[in-house]
Design an enzyme around this catalytic site. Structure first.
Site, PDB file in Angstrom:
ATOM      1  N   GLU A   1      -5.172  -8.621  -0.160  1.00 32.88           N
ATOM      2  CA  GLU A   1      -5.865  -8.450   1.115  1.00 32.88           C
ATOM      3  C   GLU A   1      -7.307  -8.069   0.821  1.00 32.88           C
ATOM      4  O   GLU A   1      -7.556  -7.243  -0.071  1.00 32.88           O
ATOM      5  CB  GLU A   1      -5.287  -7.318   1.963  1.00 32.88           C
ATOM      6  CG  GLU A   1      -3.994  -7.554   2.652  1.00 32.88           C
ATOM      7  CD  GLU A   1      -3.594  -6.343   3.494  1.00 32.88           C
ATOM      8  OE1 GLU A   1      -2.377  -6.140   3.636  1.00 32.88           O
ATOM      9  OE2 GLU A   1      -4.468  -5.601   3.989  1.00 32.88           O
TER      10      GLU A   1
ATOM     11  N   GLU B   1       0.811  -1.223   0.000  1.00 37.45           N
ATOM     12  CA  GLU B   1       0.000   0.000   0.000  1.00 37.45           C
ATOM     13  C   GLU B   1       0.846   1.276   0.000  1.00 37.45           C
ATOM     14  O   GLU B   1       0.722   2.126   0.887  1.00 37.45           O
ATOM     15  CB  GLU B   1      -0.969  -0.022   1.179  1.00 37.45           C
ATOM     16  CG  GLU B   1      -1.962  -1.176   1.097  1.00 37.45           C
ATOM     17  CD  GLU B   1      -3.058  -1.131   2.146  1.00 37.45           C
ATOM     18  OE1 GLU B   1      -3.019  -0.231   3.021  1.00 37.45           O
ATOM     19  OE2 GLU B   1      -3.953  -1.996   2.102  1.00 37.45           O
TER      20      GLU B   1
END
Length: 503
Positions: free
Chosen positions: A273, A156
């Site tokens: 995820e 991220e």
């Protein structure tokens, strides 16, 4: 209520993307007994293929060590972790991060365990470490094996908490240096990114342009998906609003939409995820609602991506802090000490589904195996926060199916809802004990067992009518097993109490 007619011929195989990967707390936690017991249980009853987590290169894994000006790469913990996974049939989905302190350009960290999220002070030294790690893994596990492990660059980087300043150009440089280092070791190793969090789809086009312009290696793309809103903080926990389940499927589909027409179009897409809430302390993770919410996502997500990885398989997890209660809103399918949550059962039900899809609907998935066994996964449809407060869903949901079968069938049904197969409900009824005794843990494990019902149905003109009434937030698995009677001469159940017995 109309009866849904299930086709006799399958539309295709049930995609396996839902079980291709599962998430884990930071890799160092895999050294703990509680973690290993949970992983073994998950593999016995569900059976994931890959596992992904943070912290492969963080200080507590000890990969990069320095002493008196001497640098040494050490793989003691890496080997123990990977060995424990491979023993139970899990392959690593490698995330390269976070930054070892000895190589970091700054001191910004994330999480209670302080993973460093700054760029390397030397990209050459970073590349050397990446090559060393991969060469060691190949030496230990073999090139053919490691070639099957996806290698993801960072986590991220579009968020400032995970990448200093969310500096896009700095991430592009890190990705290029890393991808080339990976391919230096072996051209067939799989490398990808950019591992985006939800809400940053504007990163796709610049990333695709950068990779194409500089001919940077890339074998897959990845992102994450969550459907929760702003945090409402409470002591040791949070509450959040939620979008509808379709929002997760829309996020799954985003990479293909945004990369259409680019050089990256057509690459495998991994959602490395996903969950409802992105917080490890949101009680929604422990509920039956969470399972019913995710049922259509598991049923349909494989049409959109190559894998989608539930975050995470167990509550041995310490990002926000050390958990202070058995049930604390952790991401896990299992609590500490292996108490199964309702979402665990959703996954276990999926693991029992047939190979071929007969039908999918807003509240059901119907599959069949080659031996004629038909499986039905059914759920009460739930939405997001616009549905009202928790517990305001209808008390029941009805589903009527006409299912093609080749013979009479035995019907076995397993159910999880607000009162059945729900340890969280039992835990609340027991007064929410933060540190339950062994006896209470046994009670909670018993309470987590799905309700099981069974009966027989006789086929009429090649079908049976299956009528289901689901409870609030229920997920249910129904197996229709063909009846093939064996002969047992002399058996007559009417005589079990001794009538007509001749001495």
């Amino acid at each position: 209520m109309n009866r849904v007619l299930i086709p006799a011929e399958p539309s295709g195989p049930l995609p396996s993307a839902w079980r291709e990967c599962v998430g884990t707390g930071r890799l160092n936690l895999a050294l703990r007994a509680d973690y290993q017991e949970s992983a073994a249980l998950v593999q016995r009853e569900i059976g994931f293929r890959y596992i992904r987590g943070h912290g492969l290169l963080s200080d507590d894994m000890g990969v990069l060590r320095e002493s008196e000006g001497v640098t040494r790469y050490t793989f003691t913990y890496v080997d123990q972790v990977v060995d424990s996974w491979l023993r139970i049939g899990l392959k690593p989905f490698l995330e390269l991060g976070f930054m070892p302190s000895a190589l970091a350009s700054g001191d910004q960290t994330v999480f209670w365990w302080k993973g460093n999220v700054t760029p390397p002070r030397s990209h050459d030294d970073w590349a050397a470490m990446v090559r060393a790690v991969l060469r060691h893994l190949i030496d230990r596990y073999g090139l053919d094996e490691v070639r099957t492990w996806p290698i993801e660059v960072w986590n991220e980087p579009n968020l400032t908490v995970f990448w200093e300043g969310a500096d896009q150009a700095a991430y592009h440089r890190l990705y290029e240096v890393t991808a080339r280092a990976v391919k230096d070791v072996d051209a067939s190793l799989q490398v990808g990114g950019p591992v985006l969090s939800p809400g940053s789809d504007e990163w796709w086009a610049p990333f695709a342009d950068f990779v194409a312009a500089r001919d940077v290696p890339i074998d897959f793309v990845s992102r994450h998906a969550y459907s929760s809103g702003p945090v409402q903080q409470v002591p040791f926990g949070v509450y959040q609003t939620f979008e509808r389940p379709q929002a997760l499927l829309d996020q799954f589909d985003a990479p293909r939409r945004y990369l259409a027409g680019t050089a990256l179009a057509g690459l495998p897409v991994h959602i490395s995820e996903f969950n409802t809430s992105y917080r490890p302390d949101n009680p929604v993770h422990d509920t039956a609602w969470n399972a019913a919410y995710l049922a259509p996502v598991l049923a349909g997500g494989g049409d959109l991506v190559d894998s989608f990885s539930y975050w995470t398989f167990c509550d041995v997890f310490e990002e926000a802090d050390i958990p202070t209660s058995l049930f604390h809103g952790g991401f896990g399918l299992l609590t500490h000490r292996q108490v199964r949550k309702p979402t665990y059962h959703l996954y276990a039900f999926m693991a029992r589904m047939g190979r071929s899809v007969l039908a999918r609907g807003d509240d059901h998935l119907v599959c069949r195996d080659d031996d004629g066994r038909v499986t039905v996964l059914a759920w009460q449809p739930v939405g997001g926060s616009d549905d009202g407060p928790y517990g305001s869903a209808p008390a029941t949901h009805e589903l009527r199916l006409r299912v093609p079968v080749a013979s009479d069938v035995a019907v076995v049904r397993r159910s999880v809802n607000e009162t059945e197969g729900n340890a969280w409900t039992a835990w609340r009824e027991l007064g929410r004990p933060r540190n339950p005794s062994e006896r209470t843990l046994d009670l909670l494990r018993d309470a987590s067992t799905p309700a099981v019902r069974h009966h027989a149905l006789s086929a009429v003109d090649g079908h049976v009518d299956l009528d289901l009434v689901l409870g609030q937030h229920e997920v249910t698995l129904v197996e229709l097993v063909p009846v093939r009677s064996d002969e047992h001469p002399g058996l007559d159940d009417r005589r079990l109490l001794g009538q007509d017995v001749v001495g």
